[in-house]
Design an enzyme around this catalytic site. Structure first.
Site, PDB file in Angstrom:
ATOM      1  N   SER A  50      -4.849  18.793 -11.771  1.00  0.00           N
ATOM      2  CA  SER A  50      -6.152  18.357 -12.261  1.00  0.00           C
ATOM      3  C   SER A  50      -6.729  19.409 -13.190  1.00  0.00           C
ATOM      4  CB  SER A  50      -7.119  18.113 -11.089  1.00  0.00           C
ATOM      5  OG  SER A  50      -7.371  19.330 -10.385  1.00  0.00           O
ATOM      6  N   GLY A  51      -7.767  19.017 -13.892  1.00  0.00           N
ATOM      7  CA  GLY A  51      -8.504  19.929 -14.744  1.00  0.00           C
ATOM      8  C   GLY A  51      -9.974  19.805 -14.463  1.00  0.00           C
ATOM      9  N   ASP A  81      -3.678  30.820 -16.527  1.00  0.00           N
ATOM     10  CA  ASP A  81      -4.624  30.648 -15.427  1.00  0.00           C
ATOM     11  C   ASP A  81      -4.591  31.807 -14.429  1.00  0.00           C
ATOM     12  OD1 ASP A  81      -2.126  29.892 -14.443  1.00  0.00           O
ATOM     13  OD2 ASP A  81      -2.711  27.830 -13.992  1.00  0.00           O
TER      14      ASP A  81
END
Length: 503
Positions: free
Chosen positions: A15-16, A249
């Site tokens: 997901s974002g 990330d």
């Protein structure tokens, strides 16, 4: 007066999300304004199927998040956004032609096009030489092997490609028009030479990968430019600066570790578990190669000496398979089932090739246990406990190797990311390693992303100042090792060492 509100986009493998970060009275306040699925898609080709990222859908979500965030900032904060920054996973990339058009949809790192590519690479250049030029952990999905698959399969893409951009760099190019690769994500490609501090041209030439396609490398905190005028007009927003945070990330997550001193261990816990330490220079030697450790770029000129461990991916795939079979467990329910199961019934090496790709993970675990002379987990709870115990024990193995390599006594362990909410795994990690565990922040990646933006825009003086602010801004969890369980964990550790030596 400059704005104190920043927008961070954080893209994970599932997901974002878009989060607003506001600095106020030495506190950081996060507000999620947009969340969306990141679902890969299969696309048929003449030879079969390839697994891709739905990159245009993700770009659409960025535009939606920008518009929502700008409106919320004006309405609720009373001002415009200070800047925007994007971080994603590593290794995957897009290729642009000389006009800046994307040539093909970026392929997912779990696609099978890299099967056999590491072996093919070592025929062109010995493994030790590849490591000497990159210092990066050997994983078949690294960008180097994805590119080599294009060479070996005589893909026309490399004939017309003008620019290589990793996924966050591609988004930044679409936002600003500037084609550059951010340092932390560039290092994940296994195409960067940390000793020479530039692209590994000698390695690329040996693989027949055109080095000319690799653009300039920029450091975390670089202001790339402003959102393109036409895009800002389309979205009805003011032009705002685009900052390259740590675009990988994990690089952003490590920036958000609320630690003091230099000997702490960090563990980014999510789909992947990545455990490591900060070092001032890349550690590239025979022992690091033997341990298959990696030197990924960090902030402030540091490197992250670390290792990828398969992580919660195995649990996620078990849950997906069981859901298809009619058992729709929540993560809380699975944790309770694991707690009630007997300890150490079976163990796995989470990094065995058996567990890399999507599929029926429970069957693969049972098969692995049979192949290694173990009785497989008898219940779903026992299977989840098997995975979590095995992860904790693998963390211990990596930690001890980091200590041996750097001749440092390390601890405590800071766990951040979504996996830091798994209280059972946190306690297992403390028990397995014999070290105190500190958890938080959960949204570590977005937090680090925003901290780096704030430094770039002059709202924070340094990363140390940002980490100190986090210690006063968030609630941290604390776990101490249970000494009564030490002997049982030590015995299990000897078992995992034997399994790792076999796989």
């Amino acid at each position: 007066m400059s704005s104190n509100t920043f927008l961070g986009f954080d893209f994970g493998a599932e997901s974002g999300r878009a989060l607003l970060g506001q600095l106020d009275d030495n506190q950081l306040h996060l507000t999620e304004v947009h969340r969306f699925a990141n679902t890969p898609i299969t696309i048929p080709t003449a030879a079969g199927f390839n697994l891709h990222w739905n990159i245009l859908q993700l770009w659409s979500e960025i535009k939606e998040g920008l518009a929502r965030s700008a409106e919320i900032s004006q309405r609720e904060v009373g001002g415009s956004l200070a800047s925007v920054g994007i971080d994603t996973w590593g290794v995957d990339f897009g290729l642009l032609d000389r006009s800046g058009a994307l040539l093909a949809n970026p392929v997912h790192y779990r696609d099978d096009r890299t099967d056999g590519m590491m072996e093919a690479a070592f025929e062109r250049l010995p493994k030790a030489d590849v490591f000497a030029q990159t210092g990066i952990q050997f994983m078949q999905f690294n960008s180097l092997y994805q590119l080599l698959s294009l060479v070996i399969n005589q893909s026309p893409l490399l004939d017309v490609a003008d620019t290589f951009l990793t996924v966050p760099d591609l988004f930044n190019f679409w936002l600003t028009g500037r084609a550059a690769c951010e340092f932390t994500n560039a290092t994940t490609t296994q195409c960067y030479n940390p000793i020479e501090q530039g692209w590994a041209v000698e390695l690329l030439n040996a693989m027949e990968i055109p080095s000319s396609i690799f653009p300039e490398i920029v450091t975390p905190g670089t202001v790339l430019g402003e959102v393109r005028t036409g895009l800002a007009s389309e979205l009805g927003i003011e032009a705002l600066p685009v900052v390259a945070p740590a675009c990988h990330d994990t690089g952003s997550a490590v920036a958000a570790v609320p630690a003091q001193g230099h000997d702490f261990v960090w563990l980014s816990s999510g789909t992947w578990s990545i455990l490591g330490i900060e070092v001032q220079e890349a550690v590239v030697n025979e022992q690091a190669l033997a341990y298959n450790l990696t030197n990924e770029g960090g902030v402030n000129g540091t490197f992250r000496l670390c290792k990828n461990v398969m992580g919660m991916w195995i649990v996620q795939e078990c849950r997906r398979t069981w859901s298809q079979q009619g058992h729709d467990y929540s993560y809380d329910v699975m944790a309770k089932m694991a707690t009630e199961a007997a300890p150490f019934q079976a163990l796995i090496d989470p990094d065995a090739d058996d567990f890399l790709k999507p599929g029926d993970m429970p069957s693969r675990i049972q098969s692995y246990c049979q192949q290694t002379g173990q009785s497989g987990p008898a219940t779903h709870g026992a299977m989840i406990r098997c995975v979590l115990e095995s992860l904790a024990l693998k963390y211990r193995l990596v930690l001890e190797r980091l200590e041996a390599l750097t001749d440092r006594q390390l601890g405590p362990i800071h766990i951040m990311g979504g996996g830091s909410q798994n209280r059972l795994l946190n306690q297992f990690t403390a028990d397995a390693t014999g070290r105190p565990v500190i958890t938080g922040p959960v949204e570590a990646t977005a937090t680090g992303n925003i901290l780096i933006q704030a430094i770039a825009m002059g709202q924070l003086g340094s990363l140390g100042e940002g980490r100190a602010m986090l210690r006063s801004s968030i609630d941290l969890g604390h776990y101490e090792p249970e000494l009564a369980a030490k002997d049982a964990w030590d015995e299990a550790y000897s078992r995992i060492q034997a399994l790792v030596s076999k796989t």
